[in-house]
Design an enzyme around this catalytic site. Structure first.
Site, PDB file in Angstrom:
ATOM      1  N   ASP A  71      -2.504 -11.898   8.002  1.00 50.18           N
ATOM      2  CA  ASP A  71      -3.442 -12.284   6.960  1.00 50.18           C
ATOM      3  C   ASP A  71      -2.806 -13.250   5.967  1.00 50.18           C
ATOM      4  OD1 ASP A  71      -1.731 -10.359   5.770  1.00 50.18           O
ATOM      5  OD2 ASP A  71      -3.222  -8.790   6.060  1.00 50.18           O
ATOM      6  N   ASN A 140      -5.737   3.282   1.345  1.00 51.74           N
ATOM      7  CA  ASN A 140      -7.139   3.605   1.614  1.00 51.74           C
ATOM      8  C   ASN A 140      -7.477   3.498   3.101  1.00 51.74           C
ATOM      9  OD1 ASN A 140      -7.100   0.855   1.983  1.00 51.74           O
ATOM     10  ND2 ASN A 140      -8.779   0.392   0.568  1.00 51.74           N
ATOM     11  N   HIS A 142      -6.724   0.938   5.059  1.00 54.66           N
ATOM     12  CA  HIS A 142      -6.985  -0.403   5.589  1.00 54.66           C
ATOM     13  C   HIS A 142      -5.889  -0.829   6.556  1.00 54.66           C
ATOM     14  CE1 HIS A 142      -4.677  -2.290   1.985  1.00 54.66           C
ATOM     15  NE2 HIS A 142      -4.003  -2.623   3.070  1.00 54.66           N
ATOM     16  N   GLU A 147     -10.753  -3.750   4.996  1.00 56.75           N
ATOM     17  CA  GLU A 147     -11.021  -2.660   4.076  1.00 56.75           C
ATOM     18  C   GLU A 147     -12.006  -1.663   4.696  1.00 56.75           C
ATOM     19  OE1 GLU A 147      -9.311  -2.323   1.509  1.00 56.75           O
ATOM     20  OE2 GLU A 147      -8.879  -4.233   0.505  1.00 56.75           O
TER      21      GLU A 147
END
Length: 250
Positions: A71, A140, A142, A147
């Protein structure tokens, strides 16, 4: 909790983390023109340090290889030290002797991030795909910058970052307000097309997410759970990250 699918899981002490991760990567990385998917941040650094040590010692030679980033932040120039392009180039590529022209990172300053994302997906395909994808997991759940709520078959695309992810990454910036709001990320479907995946987890803040990803249902609420569908996953976790897994430590 038990894992209901086939995955190799190693729980190691901190001082063993880099070596175990390096062994896992090299076990599946071809010798000729290897294509290595690169995760960024603090978690994989012991792996990159160990790979660089083995290069310096003459134990391995990956200079003919390619590095493919997961990314990049939208809005950061590739020369910006906070960019993932700079991370991959200086912390991974240079120590491993891989030339800059063999490093693929999305262009964070592309005029149209959606067009750049589609082009990056094509570049991965044109290269022949990723042999070994290194990945981390967010607190979380991801995976890369996918996400919660990300489609499990998603391809490389521009995404909005959650406030939790921005807060988690604020330590790399002057403060949370300086963290970009958007990024270009490989999709979950893109990541799962890698021939093998090495998932790394360090620290107590990753424990709940790792347990959910490895032992919970596969679904968009925990994006990393998609790896349960992958046939060749190795998980390297320190004892803090593995604390919520009721398994035998190795």
């Amino acid at each position: 909790m038990t894992m209901s699918y086939t995955a190799r899981l190693l729980v190691v002490d901190d001082e063993e983390f880099g070596g175990a991760a390096a062994d896992a990567v090299l076990d599946r990385l071809p010798e000729r023109s290897p294509r290595l998917g690169i995760a960024t941040g603090d978690t994989p650094m012991p792996l990159y340090v160990e790979l660089a040590r083995r290069v310096r010692a003459g134990e391995i030679d990956v200079s003919s290889g390619f590095l493919i980033a997961l990314d990049e932040y939208i809005g950061l120039d590739c020369q910006d030290p906070r960019s993932y392009a700079a991370y991959v180039r200086t912390r991974v590529g240079a120590p491993l002797g891989i030339p800059a022209h063999n490093i693929l990172v999305p262009d964070g300053l592309a005029a149209d991030p959606d067009v750049e994302a589609a082009a990056f997906e094509r570049r991965i395909d044109d290269l022949g795909g990723v042999d070994v994808q290194i990945a981390g997991i967010g607190s979380n759940g991801h995976l890369a910058f996918n996400e919660p709520g990300s489609p499990l078959e998603s391809t490389t695309r521009a995404v909005a970052l959650s406030e939790q992810t921005r807060a988690d990454n604020a330590r790399f910036f002057a403060g949370c307000s300086d963290v970009p709001h958007r990024a270009i990320t490989q999709g979950l479907g893109t990541i799962c097309r890698a021939r093998s995946v090495v998932l790394l987890a360090r620290g107590a803040t990753k424990a709940a997410a790792l347990a959910a990803a490895l032992t919970g249902p596969v679904g968009t609420e925990v994006p990393a759970s998609v790896l349960q569908r992958h046939p060749a996953v190795t998980v390297i976790a320190d004892r803090s990250a593995a604390a919520d897994l009721s398994i035998r430590h190795h």
